[in-house]
Design a protein around this motif. Structure first.
Motif, PDB file in Angstrom:
ATOM      1  N   ALA A 150      67.506  32.167  30.534  1.00  0.00           N
ATOM      2  CA  ALA A 150      68.658  33.069  30.630  1.00  0.00           C
ATOM      3  C   ALA A 150      69.186  33.420  29.244  1.00  0.00           C
ATOM      4  CB  ALA A 150      69.759  32.426  31.474  1.00  0.00           C
ATOM      5  N   ARG A 151      69.204  32.472  28.335  1.00  0.00           N
ATOM      6  CA  ARG A 151      69.661  32.744  26.957  1.00  0.00           C
ATOM      7  C   ARG A 151      68.751  33.775  26.278  1.00  0.00           C
ATOM      8  NH1 ARG A 151      70.400  26.717  26.272  1.00  0.00           N
ATOM      9  NH2 ARG A 151      72.631  26.408  26.576  1.00  0.00           N
ATOM     10  N   GLN A 152      67.444  33.665  26.496  1.00  0.00           N
ATOM     11  CA  GLN A 152      66.518  34.634  25.915  1.00  0.00           C
ATOM     12  C   GLN A 152      66.803  36.038  26.437  1.00  0.00           C
ATOM     13  OE1 GLN A 152      62.630  33.064  26.815  1.00  0.00           O
ATOM     14  NE2 GLN A 152      62.953  31.237  25.591  1.00  0.00           N
ATOM     15  N   ALA A 153      67.102  36.137  27.728  1.00  0.00           N
ATOM     16  CA  ALA A 153      67.434  37.437  28.308  1.00  0.00           C
ATOM     17  C   ALA A 153      68.727  37.976  27.720  1.00  0.00           C
ATOM     18  CB  ALA A 153      67.536  37.322  29.828  1.00  0.00           C
ATOM     19  N   HIS A 154      69.698  37.106  27.543  1.00  0.00           N
ATOM     20  CA  HIS A 154      70.970  37.511  26.943  1.00  0.00           C
ATOM     21  C   HIS A 154      70.735  38.077  25.546  1.00  0.00           C
ATOM     22  CE1 HIS A 154      74.635  36.644  24.512  1.00  0.00           C
ATOM     23  NE2 HIS A 154      75.205  37.256  25.537  1.00  0.00           N
ATOM     24  N   ALA A 155      69.915  37.397  24.752  1.00  0.00           N
ATOM     25  CA  ALA A 155      69.613  37.862  23.393  1.00  0.00           C
ATOM     26  C   ALA A 155      68.915  39.224  23.425  1.00  0.00           C
ATOM     27  CB  ALA A 155      68.757  36.828  22.663  1.00  0.00           C
ATOM     28  N   ALA A 156      67.991  39.407  24.359  1.00  0.00           N
ATOM     29  CA  ALA A 156      67.278  40.687  24.463  1.00  0.00           C
ATOM     30  C   ALA A 156      68.238  41.808  24.841  1.00  0.00           C
ATOM     31  CB  ALA A 156      66.156  40.579  25.493  1.00  0.00           C
TER      32      ALA A 156
END
Length: 146
Positions: A104-110
């Motif tokens: 989820a954090r990776q998606a937030h960053a993207a």
């Protein structure tokens, strides 16, 4: 005769009650295994931190809003990346699995990479190239990403 029947029924009921926690645990284990399989499958399609609207199994074709896109694109339009990231965040919280929270954090960053300076989001784009210079309220893109 009635007393024997009642004892038999009580014994059967006791056995059923005793077996219930075992069955409940079995159901929990089955649900956990199914959720883990689904999350792992969804994670395998995460590209550049997000997801596209649709994909083909085994053919490497990814679709954005309406057209095939290259594998560096993610779809911002709800439910693609925002909803999928939300699923991982909830799963990680409920299951106490940091690995799903990290997805989820990776998606937030993207998503943050695609956010315009004014705060809006485009329908889709390649996060590595940064914001598209515009946002959209069409189809709930910006509101869905928030």
């Amino acid at each position: 005769m009635k007393l024997i029947a009642i004892r038999c029924l009580l014994s059967l009921a006791a056995l059923m009650v005793a077996a219930m926690p075992v069955r409940a645990q079995s159901l929990r284990d089955e649900a956990m295994a199914a959720a883990t399989r689904a999350l792992a499958a969804m994670q395998s399609y995460q590209k550049n931190g997000g997801w596209v609207s649709a994909y083909s199994l085994g053919q490497g074709i990814f679709w954005g809003e309406n057209l095939p896109v290259t594998d560096d694109f993610i779809t911002v339009q709800y439910p693609a990346t925002p909803a999928t990231a939300g699923i991982f965040l909830r799963a990680g919280t409920v299951l106490k699995e940091e690995r799903w929270i990290e997805v989820a954090r990776q998606a937030h960053a993207a998503l943050r990479q695609l956010q315009s300076p004014e705060g809006g989001f485009p329908h889709e784009g390649p996060p590595a190239k940064g914001h598209a210079g515009h946002g959209s309220f069409d189809d709930g893109v910006t509101t869905g990403a928030l």
